[in-house]
Scaffold this motif. Structure first.
Motif, PDB file in Angstrom:
ATOM      1  N   GLU A  97      60.122  -5.491  26.266  1.00 50.54           N
ATOM      2  CA  GLU A  97      61.311  -6.325  26.097  1.00 50.54           C
ATOM      3  C   GLU A  97      61.716  -7.028  27.396  1.00 50.54           C
ATOM      4  N   LYS A  98      61.917  -6.252  28.458  1.00 47.38           N
ATOM      5  CA  LYS A  98      62.433  -6.815  29.710  1.00 47.38           C
ATOM      6  C   LYS A  98      61.513  -6.402  30.860  1.00 47.38           C
ATOM      7  N   LEU A  99      60.898  -7.381  31.500  1.00 42.57           N
ATOM      8  CA  LEU A  99      60.029  -7.110  32.642  1.00 42.57           C
ATOM      9  C   LEU A  99      60.888  -6.654  33.817  1.00 42.57           C
ATOM     10  N   ILE A 100      60.604  -5.449  34.345  1.00 37.23           N
ATOM     11  CA  ILE A 100      61.422  -4.916  35.436  1.00 37.23           C
ATOM     12  C   ILE A 100      60.634  -4.721  36.730  1.00 37.23           C
ATOM     13  N   ALA A 101      59.307  -4.719  36.661  1.00 37.94           N
ATOM     14  CA  ALA A 101      58.516  -4.534  37.891  1.00 37.94           C
ATOM     15  C   ALA A 101      57.066  -4.920  37.646  1.00 37.94           C
TER      16      ALA A 101
ATOM     17  N   THR B  35      47.008  -6.125  37.484  1.00 35.14           N
ATOM     18  CA  THR B  35      48.443  -6.025  37.705  1.00 35.14           C
ATOM     19  C   THR B  35      49.023  -5.163  36.591  1.00 35.14           C
ATOM     20  N   VAL B  36      49.807  -4.174  36.969  1.00 32.72           N
ATOM     21  CA  VAL B  36      50.530  -3.376  35.985  1.00 32.72           C
ATOM     22  C   VAL B  36      51.927  -3.972  35.875  1.00 32.72           C
ATOM     23  N   GLU B  37      52.270  -4.409  34.677  1.00 35.33           N
ATOM     24  CA  GLU B  37      53.596  -4.960  34.407  1.00 35.33           C
ATOM     25  C   GLU B  37      54.420  -3.887  33.712  1.00 35.33           C
ATOM     26  N   VAL B  38      55.623  -3.653  34.211  1.00 37.79           N
ATOM     27  CA  VAL B  38      56.494  -2.607  33.691  1.00 37.79           C
ATOM     28  C   VAL B  38      57.610  -3.252  32.871  1.00 37.79           C
ATOM     29  N   TYR B  39      57.747  -2.803  31.629  1.00 38.36           N
ATOM     30  CA  TYR B  39      58.776  -3.328  30.729  1.00 38.36           C
ATOM     31  C   TYR B  39      59.729  -2.214  30.336  1.00 38.36           C
ATOM     32  N   LEU B  40      61.000  -2.546  30.285  1.00 33.88           N
ATOM     33  CA  LEU B  40      62.017  -1.629  29.792  1.00 33.88           C
ATOM     34  C   LEU B  40      62.354  -2.033  28.367  1.00 33.88           C
ATOM     35  N   ASN B  41      62.175  -1.101  27.464  1.00 36.07           N
ATOM     36  CA  ASN B  41      62.577  -1.313  26.073  1.00 36.07           C
ATOM     37  C   ASN B  41      63.875  -0.551  25.879  1.00 36.07           C
ATOM     38  N   SER B  42      64.963  -1.297  25.700  1.00 35.84           N
ATOM     39  CA  SER B  42      66.274  -0.660  25.604  1.00 35.84           C
ATOM     40  C   SER B  42      66.414   0.069  24.283  1.00 35.84           C
ATOM     41  N   GLY B  43      67.118   1.165  24.363  1.00 37.26           N
ATOM     42  CA  GLY B  43      67.362   1.947  23.164  1.00 37.26           C
ATOM     43  C   GLY B  43      68.504   1.355  22.360  1.00 37.26           C
ATOM     44  N   SER B  44      68.817   2.023  21.308  1.00 34.56           N
ATOM     45  CA  SER B  44      69.933   1.600  20.465  1.00 34.56           C
ATOM     46  C   SER B  44      70.910   2.762  20.374  1.00 34.56           C
TER      47      SER B  44
ATOM     48  N   VAL C  33      59.885   3.127  28.664  1.00 30.67           N
ATOM     49  CA  VAL C  33      59.165   2.281  29.601  1.00 30.67           C
ATOM     50  C   VAL C  33      57.750   2.077  29.076  1.00 30.67           C
ATOM     51  N   LEU C  34      57.334   0.818  29.071  1.00 25.24           N
ATOM     52  CA  LEU C  34      55.994   0.436  28.639  1.00 25.24           C
ATOM     53  C   LEU C  34      55.309  -0.267  29.803  1.00 25.24           C
ATOM     54  N   CYS C  35      54.110   0.171  30.156  1.00 21.98           N
ATOM     55  CA  CYS C  35      53.337  -0.475  31.226  1.00 21.98           C
ATOM     56  C   CYS C  35      52.101  -1.118  30.616  1.00 21.98           C
ATOM     57  N   ARG C  36      51.921  -2.372  30.967  1.00 16.77           N
ATOM     58  CA  ARG C  36      50.824  -3.171  30.424  1.00 16.77           C
ATOM     59  C   ARG C  36      49.897  -3.566  31.565  1.00 16.77           C
ATOM     60  N   LEU C  37      48.594  -3.350  31.372  1.00 12.48           N
ATOM     61  CA  LEU C  37      47.590  -3.724  32.357  1.00 12.48           C
ATOM     62  C   LEU C  37      47.160  -5.159  32.109  1.00 12.48           C
TER      63      LEU C  37
ATOM     64  N   TYR D 143      59.101   7.752  26.831  1.00 13.34           N
ATOM     65  CA  TYR D 143      60.397   7.706  26.159  1.00 13.34           C
ATOM     66  C   TYR D 143      61.447   8.399  27.017  1.00 13.34           C
ATOM     67  N   ASN D 144      62.694   8.010  26.847  1.00 14.88           N
ATOM     68  CA  ASN D 144      63.824   8.566  27.584  1.00 14.88           C
ATOM     69  C   ASN D 144      63.633   8.330  29.086  1.00 14.88           C
ATOM     70  N   CYS D 145      63.290   7.107  29.403  1.00  9.16           N
ATOM     71  CA  CYS D 145      62.949   6.724  30.770  1.00  9.16           C
ATOM     72  C   CYS D 145      63.450   5.294  30.989  1.00  9.16           C
ATOM     73  N   THR D 146      63.872   4.979  32.218  1.00  9.96           N
ATOM     74  CA  THR D 146      64.381   3.626  32.491  1.00  9.96           C
ATOM     75  C   THR D 146      63.704   2.944  33.667  1.00  9.96           C
ATOM     76  N   ASP D 147      62.780   3.619  34.344  1.00  8.73           N
ATOM     77  CA  ASP D 147      62.142   3.044  35.516  1.00  8.73           C
ATOM     78  C   ASP D 147      60.729   3.597  35.645  1.00  8.73           C
ATOM     79  N   ALA D 148      59.914   2.945  36.472  1.00  8.13           N
ATOM     80  CA  ALA D 148      58.553   3.412  36.704  1.00  8.13           C
ATOM     81  C   ALA D 148      58.233   3.364  38.185  1.00  8.13           C
ATOM     82  N   ASN D 149      57.774   4.488  38.711  1.00  6.04           N
ATOM     83  CA  ASN D 149      57.302   4.575  40.079  1.00  6.04           C
ATOM     84  C   ASN D 149      55.778   4.477  40.023  1.00  6.04           C
ATOM     85  N   ILE D 150      55.220   3.382  40.534  1.00  2.00           N
ATOM     86  CA  ILE D 150      53.787   3.117  40.414  1.00  2.00           C
ATOM     87  C   ILE D 150      53.115   3.270  41.769  1.00  2.00           C
ATOM     88  N   GLU D 151      52.002   4.014  41.786  1.00  2.00           N
ATOM     89  CA  GLU D 151      51.235   4.203  43.011  1.00  2.00           C
ATOM     90  C   GLU D 151      49.743   4.143  42.658  1.00  2.00           C
ATOM     91  N   TRP D 152      49.047   3.202  43.258  1.00  2.00           N
ATOM     92  CA  TRP D 152      47.601   3.086  43.064  1.00  2.00           C
ATOM     93  C   TRP D 152      46.918   4.052  44.023  1.00  2.00           C
TER      94      TRP D 152
END
Length: 121
Positions: A36-40, A50-59, A66-70, A86-95
Motif C-alpha cells: 500500500e505505502k512505500l516506506i523504505a 532493491t528491496v522495497e518495503v511497503y506498509l499495509n495498514s490495518g483496519s 509489512v510486505l517486502c518486494r524484491l 503481520y503486526n509490524c510497522t517497520d523493517a530493519n534491512i541488512e544485506w
C-alpha cells in the motif's frame, strides 16, 4: 456403466484440483499481495537488487503488516514478494552478501528463491 464412473471420477478430480489451487492462492501464496505505502528501500551491495518495503495498514479488526518486494535493478527477473510480516510497522534491512538479506531478524538466504511468511513461523 464404466463410462459413467470414469466421467464422475474425472469431474471430482477436476473439482478437487481447482479447489486446491484456489485455496493455495488465497490462503498460502504471498505473490499476489500488493503493497500500500512505500516506506523504505534497500539496495544490495552489488546493486543488482532493491528491496522495497511497503506498509499495509490495518483496519478496525486487523493490525498493520509489512510486505517486502524484491526488484531486479537490471530487469533480468520478475519482481517478487520475499517478506510478509503481520503486526509490524517497520523493517530493519541488512544485506549480509549480494544474495542474502536479513529483514527484522529473519534471514532470507537466496532472495531469488526464498521468502519469509509469518504464517509459517
Amino acid at each position: 456403466m464404466k463410462k459413467t464412473v470414469t466421467v464422475i471420477l474425472s469431474v471430482i478430480i477436476a473439482a478437487a484440483v481447482i479447489l486446491t489451487s484456489v485455496v493455495y492462492y488465497f490462503f498460502f501464496d504471498i505473490s499476489h499481495l500488493q503493497g500500500e505505502k512505500l516506506i523504505a528501500k534497500s539496495v544490495s551491495p552489488d546493486n543488482k537488487y532493491t528491496v522495497e518495503v511497503y506498509l499495509n495498514s490495518g483496519s478496525a479488526t486487523t493490525n498493520s503488516a509489512v510486505l517486502c518486494r524484491l526488484h531486479y535493478n537490471d530487469e533480468s527477473g520478475k519482481d517478487r514478494n520475499i517478506y510478509w510480516d503481520y503486526n509490524c510497522t517497520d523493517a530493519n534491512i541488512e544485506w549480509t552478501d549480494n544474495d542474502t538479506v536479513v529483514i527484522n531478524g529473519k534471514t532470507i538466504d537466496d532472495v531469488t528463491k526464498d521468502k519469509y511468511d509469518w504464517r509459517n513461523d
